[in-house]
Design an enzyme around this catalytic site. Structure first.
Site, PDB file in Angstrom:
ATOM      1  CG  ASN A  10     -19.164 -65.009-105.393  1.00 54.61           C
ATOM      2  OD1 ASN A  10     -19.082 -65.462-104.252  1.00 54.61           O
ATOM      3  ND2 ASN A  10     -18.279 -65.280-106.343  1.00 54.61           N
ATOM      4  CE  LYS A  12     -15.501 -62.625-106.125  1.00 48.66           C
ATOM      5  NZ  LYS A  12     -14.501 -62.402-107.133  1.00 48.66           N
ATOM      6  CG  HIS A  97     -16.154 -68.026-109.149  1.00 51.09           C
ATOM      7  ND1 HIS A  97     -14.886 -67.501-109.160  1.00 51.09           N
ATOM      8  CD2 HIS A  97     -17.003 -66.969-109.177  1.00 51.09           C
ATOM      9  CE1 HIS A  97     -14.972 -66.178-109.192  1.00 51.09           C
ATOM     10  NE2 HIS A  97     -16.250 -65.829-109.202  1.00 51.09           N
ATOM     11  CD  GLU A  99     -12.472 -65.381-107.278  1.00 51.62           C
ATOM     12  OE1 GLU A  99     -13.162 -65.747-106.309  1.00 51.62           O
ATOM     13  OE2 GLU A  99     -12.493 -64.214-107.732  1.00 51.62           O
ATOM     14  CD  GLU A 169     -18.590 -64.711-112.769  1.00 53.20           C
ATOM     15  OE1 GLU A 169     -19.143 -63.751-112.250  1.00 53.20           O
ATOM     16  OE2 GLU A 169     -17.835 -65.479-112.149  1.00 53.20           O
ATOM     17  N   GLY A 175     -12.938 -58.898-110.722  1.00 53.72           N
ATOM     18  CA  GLY A 175     -12.198 -58.205-109.677  1.00 53.72           C
ATOM     19  C   GLY A 175     -11.128 -57.267-110.208  1.00 53.72           C
ATOM     20  CB  SER A 214     -15.426 -55.301-113.166  1.00 53.86           C
ATOM     21  OG  SER A 214     -14.237 -55.858-112.643  1.00 53.86           O
TER      22      SER A 214
HETATM   23  C1  PEP Z   1     -17.317 -62.838-109.359  1.00 58.10           C
HETATM   24  O1  PEP Z   1     -16.477 -63.162-108.560  1.00 58.10           O
HETATM   25  O2  PEP Z   1     -18.170 -63.655-109.714  1.00 58.10           O
HETATM   26  C2  PEP Z   1     -17.273 -61.474-109.877  1.00 58.10           C
HETATM   27  C3  PEP Z   1     -17.983 -61.207-110.933  1.00 58.10           C
HETATM   28  O3  PEP Z   1     -16.487 -60.570-109.208  1.00 58.10           O
HETATM   29  P1  PEP Z   1     -16.389 -58.985-109.464  1.00 58.10           P
HETATM   30  O4  PEP Z   1     -17.783 -58.467-109.624  1.00 58.10           O
HETATM   31  O5  PEP Z   1     -15.711 -58.435-108.247  1.00 58.10           O
HETATM   32  O6  PEP Z   1     -15.581 -58.792-110.703  1.00 58.10           O
END
Ligand code: PEP
Length: 256
Positions: A10, A12, A97, A99, A169, A175, A214
């Protein structure tokens, strides 16, 4: 049961034509080393078509990061219909997601409508679910996951999960550099699978559930070796080809 691994990047709101071209070039040098892994990239919408041209003939698949919940195209300024994502070569789209839920006010009902809209256009939705830190610390993780899954189950039915992916998630891990432990991930994944098994055990058993939050080269293997973890949804580390390919290698070598 053997479920094929999926590693989805992803991107983003990151990148440029130039940086995308470099990233894809480097991914394509390596990706054929991992034939047992489905590899997917989800670029910002404006770059999907050019990334798709570069991916042409490769095993790497394309996905969107978001779509409109509207059933039909029309007067919805700034929105993208699922058929447009299909038209430029996407086979997947991320929905729900954290976000989007947190910054753009997407409710469970909107997420369920997007899940339905994606499938009606032939896209496989990657449904993101997960609890905040405060929800985890107050013992509400399972209640939150159950609510997020149930809203899609109620709106779309269990059969819809035949052609879908779920991504667990935890919001506190996205992040932040803070990853769920393999035990925390496994518990949540098994819980999600159990929720769906109540409706149809066969569908639930064949559903791919990704972990996101992460994931990096050095923690991917221990996460992917959990029995109910079928790959990863990767944010930050998907922007670095070395990290992303090492995560694909971990998915290829998982002991399942
Ligand atoms: C995500 O945005 O789906 C995600 C898992 O981000 P990150 O790997 O940066 O934590």
């Amino acid at each position: 049961m053997q479920r094929r691994a999926l590693v989805a990047g992803n991107w983003k709101m990151n990148g440029s034509r130039d940086s995308n071209a470099h990233l894809i070039h480097d991914i394509l040098l390596e990706v054929r080393k991992y034939p047992d892994v489905d590899v997917l990239v989800c670029p910002p919408a404006i770059y999907i078509e050019s990334v798709g041209r570069q991916l042409d003939g490769s095993p790497v698949q394309l996905g969107g990061q978001n779509l409109s919940e509207q059933e039909k195209q029309g007067a919805y300024t700034g929105e993208l219909h699922g058929s447009m994502l299909r038209d430029v070569g996407c086979s997947y789209v991320i929905v729900g997601h954290s976000e989007r839920r947190a910054f753009y006010g997407e409710t469970d009902a909107v997420v369920a409508a997007k899940f339905r809209a994606a499938q009606s256009c032939g896209l496989t939705p990657i449904l993101c679910v997960g609890e905040t830190l405060q929800e985890r610390e107050s013992g509400q993780t399972e209640a939150v996951l159950a609510r997020q899954i149930k809203s899609v189950l109620d709106a779309c039915g269990i059969a819809a999960f035949k052609q879908a992916v779920v991504a667990y998630e935890p919001v506190w891990a996205i992040g932040t550099g803070r990853t769920a432990t393999p035990d925390q991930a496994q518990d949540a994944h098994a819980f999600i699978r159990g929720q769906l098994a109540g409706a149809d055990a066969r569908i639930s058993n064949s559903l791919r559930i990704l972990y996101g939050g992460s994931v990096k080269a050095d923690n991917a293997e221990s996460l992917f070796n959990c029995p109910d973890v079928d790959g990863g949804l990767i944010g930050g580390a998907s922007l670095k080809s070395g990290e992303f390919m090492a995560i694909c290698a971990a998915a290829q070598s998982r002991s399942k």
